[in-house]
Motif scaffolding. Structure first.
Motif, PDB file in Angstrom:
ATOM      1  N   HIS A 141       1.032  -1.352   0.203  1.00 27.16           N
ATOM      2  CA  HIS A 141      -0.026  -0.060   0.142  1.00 27.16           C
ATOM      3  C   HIS A 141       0.881   1.247  -0.163  1.00 27.16           C
ATOM      4  O   HIS A 141       1.951   1.224   0.544  1.00 27.16           O
ATOM      5  N   TRP A 179      -6.622  -2.799  -3.105  1.00 26.22           N
ATOM      6  CA  TRP A 179      -8.010  -3.044  -3.224  1.00 26.22           C
ATOM      7  C   TRP A 179      -8.613  -1.784  -3.747  1.00 26.22           C
ATOM      8  O   TRP A 179      -9.569  -1.390  -4.357  1.00 26.22           O
ATOM      9  N   TRP A 180      -7.815  -0.570  -3.365  1.00 19.51           N
ATOM     10  CA  TRP A 180      -8.448   0.701  -3.928  1.00 19.51           C
ATOM     11  C   TRP A 180      -8.019   1.321  -5.300  1.00 19.51           C
ATOM     12  O   TRP A 180      -8.645   2.458  -5.616  1.00 19.51           O
ATOM     13  N   ASP A 202      -8.735  -7.833   4.891  1.00 21.55           N
ATOM     14  CA  ASP A 202      -9.472  -6.712   4.709  1.00 21.55           C
ATOM     15  C   ASP A 202      -9.073  -5.380   5.076  1.00 21.55           C
ATOM     16  O   ASP A 202      -8.089  -5.541   6.028  1.00 21.55           O
ATOM     17  N   TRP A 203      -9.659  -4.640   4.529  1.00 20.45           N
ATOM     18  CA  TRP A 203      -9.339  -3.157   5.031  1.00 20.45           C
ATOM     19  C   TRP A 203     -10.263  -2.581   5.884  1.00 20.45           C
ATOM     20  O   TRP A 203     -11.338  -2.089   5.377  1.00 20.45           O
ATOM     21  N   THR A 205     -10.769   0.637   9.052  1.00 20.81           N
ATOM     22  CA  THR A 205     -10.552   1.684   9.703  1.00 20.81           C
ATOM     23  C   THR A 205     -10.955   1.950  10.948  1.00 20.81           C
ATOM     24  O   THR A 205     -12.296   1.363  11.413  1.00 20.81           O
ATOM     25  N   PRO A 206     -10.486   2.750  11.898  1.00 18.90           N
ATOM     26  CA  PRO A 206      -9.456   3.613  11.702  1.00 18.90           C
ATOM     27  C   PRO A 206      -8.103   2.825  11.741  1.00 18.90           C
ATOM     28  O   PRO A 206      -8.062   1.738  12.552  1.00 18.90           O
ATOM     29  N   LEU A 207      -7.269   3.385  11.101  1.00 12.85           N
ATOM     30  CA  LEU A 207      -5.842   2.586  11.060  1.00 12.85           C
ATOM     31  C   LEU A 207      -5.128   3.015  12.497  1.00 12.85           C
ATOM     32  O   LEU A 207      -5.196   4.005  12.991  1.00 12.85           O
ATOM     33  N   PRO A 208      -4.519   1.883  12.876  1.00 10.35           N
ATOM     34  CA  PRO A 208      -3.641   2.097  14.126  1.00 10.35           C
ATOM     35  C   PRO A 208      -2.315   2.937  13.924  1.00 10.35           C
ATOM     36  O   PRO A 208      -1.872   2.936  12.834  1.00 10.35           O
ATOM     37  N   GLY A 219     -14.348  -9.927   5.565  1.00  7.41           N
ATOM     38  CA  GLY A 219     -15.469  -9.634   5.556  1.00  7.41           C
ATOM     39  C   GLY A 219     -15.828  -8.427   6.532  1.00  7.41           C
ATOM     40  O   GLY A 219     -17.073  -7.946   6.555  1.00  7.41           O
ATOM     41  N   ASP A 220     -14.871  -8.171   7.118  1.00  8.56           N
ATOM     42  CA  ASP A 220     -15.212  -6.855   8.085  1.00  8.56           C
ATOM     43  C   ASP A 220     -14.786  -5.631   7.429  1.00  8.56           C
ATOM     44  O   ASP A 220     -15.342  -4.556   8.153  1.00  8.56           O
ATOM     45  N   GLY A 221     -14.402  -5.584   6.230  1.00  4.56           N
ATOM     46  CA  GLY A 221     -13.805  -4.243   5.729  1.00  4.56           C
ATOM     47  C   GLY A 221     -14.411  -3.992   4.405  1.00  4.56           C
ATOM     48  O   GLY A 221     -15.650  -4.232   3.997  1.00  4.56           O
ATOM     49  N   SER A 222     -13.682  -3.267   3.379  1.00  4.75           N
ATOM     50  CA  SER A 222     -14.125  -2.832   2.321  1.00  4.75           C
ATOM     51  C   SER A 222     -13.681  -3.592   1.185  1.00  4.75           C
ATOM     52  O   SER A 222     -14.052  -3.139  -0.161  1.00  4.75           O
TER      53      SER A 222
END
Lengths: 270, 270
Positions: A141, A179-180, A202-203, A205-208, A219-222
């Protein structure tokens, strides 16, 4: 689970013997390894352990860090990468994942750093190829461009890989990093037989702080995983699908429970 | 400083009158504004204050957030953007910066979100153009793709902008968001007269939690500012260079001291 490989960093609370036992119990047939635990256990012993358990080692993470401009650092990096190739042979995998390196301290020369990666690949590719190991450039990324990897897109990874034979230098398609990108479908098609590994996280947020340990459970993200799988399959990829999530929340839980959840999510999102 | 504009968020400890006074004292002739402090002060009063101080308002941040799929939210967003255009007129700037919006909750459809941005631009561009305001699409770093802006590269921003007349819809070139992209020189050349704003912040790591407030002072990080300026100038840009840094370390210091440092760095890095 056909085709599913568990990258060991996802459940790093497991020792290598626990990893082998846990994967066999869950009917997961592939594992991705990291150098530090492999070195600690001994590469040959690790290879034997996993082979005896009937597991396939789908990749070894990681070589790379090729961007130093200092001659001594550069020589040391090449030597370390030759060791990484030897370790890949020892554990029985044909894929060495490369995290190519960020900008040297004080440098702003992205182009120069990328060219030094090409130089290093030219030195290492014959050594790797003779031993049956493919170097797999992983685009990371863009948020890692300065300190980990100046190869930020699949297009950049392919620009580098295509200077070499396809069986010597491939690329990693990792959903978390790519992914973006709205050009990703075309770049995956372009990659074709260069795809050496397909990794999932998975992607979310918020990022740590430090943005290293914020990868999400499937499945938890984008990320649209099914879409990604369709793209790599259409490109001709028939290899393993490796789940590689770095997340302290998963590390704090029982490993078998985490693996059960991953299998469940894998079924759902793919 | 010829061409230097101070985005007010960089020294947000300053009120609008302090901003006007501080810039005049430092011989900085341009300021970039944000809607919240402008609304609090009153847009007309803010415009008068800055005009009377001899300052040019180089941009207003920010319209956008166009990606909602819910009809009610979408209508509300369009109304809010018309207000933002009116505020741009009131403060006397012809540039409204757009942060286009991330994925709606639960959505993984990047393409759909990007098309909704195009739809919103089609609705707003005539309204803005009649009032002499140019909508400026700002590509944000890919680390903001899910929750702030699905427009992650200058190429994507131009793909959207080019559907409209150049005097209606432009783009923002912000070094913080775009520095890592190896296609950026070609895209800046492509942008040409579409470049509505040129913004500077440096890329420094480690990134803080949430990755919003980690922008670096000019010269502290990985960005080659002189190279960027050469690219935008070669593309025909003759407008302001706006320094926009979000960093609690700068906010904790004396505003005049921070501005002095910015001017010094601006001289050095550009």
């Amino acid at each position: 689970m056909t085709g599913l490989s568990l990258n060991q960093e996802t459940i790093k609370q497991w020792s290598l013997p626990e990893l082998a036992k846990g994967c066999v119990a869950a009917e997961v047939r592939g594992v991705g390894l990291w150098r530090a635990p492999v070195q600690e256990y001994g590469p040959e012993a690790a290879g034997r352990l996993l082979r005896d358990a009937g597991l396939t080692v789908t990749s070894l993470c990681r070589g790379g860090f090729f961007t130093a401009s200092d001659a001594g650092e550069r020589t040391a990096a090449l030597e370390d990468n030759r060791r990484a190739i030897d370790e890949a042979v020892a554990v029985g995998t044909d894929v060495l994942v490369l995290v190519s390196g960020g900008l040297p301290a004080g440098s702003r020369d992205l182009h120069g750093a990328r060219e030094r990666i090409a130089d290093a690949l030219a030195e290492l590719a014959p050594y790797a190829r003779e031993r049956g190991v493919r170097l797999a450039i992983e685009p990371l990324h863009p948020m890692y461009a300065s300190d980990r990897c100046v190869v930020s897109t699949l297009a950049q990874a392919l620009d580098l890989a295509e200077r070499f034979p396809a069986d010597a230098v491939g690329v990693v398609v990792d959903t978390y990093h790519l992914w973006w990108d709205d050009t990703i479908a075309a770049q995956i098609a372009r990659a074709g037989e260069r795809i050496a590994a397909f990794q999932l996280a998975d992607w979310v947020t918020p990022l740590p702080e430090g943005v290293l340990l914020g990868r999400g459970q499937l499945g938890d993200g984008s990320v649209d995983f099914r879409w990604f799988r369709e793209q790599v399959e259409a490109a001709g990829y028939t290899g393993w699908t490796e789940v590689e999530i770095f997340n302290p929340g998963l590390w704090a839980r029982d490993g078998a429970e985490v693996l059960g959840e991953i299998i469940e999510r894998y079924r759902t999102v793919l």
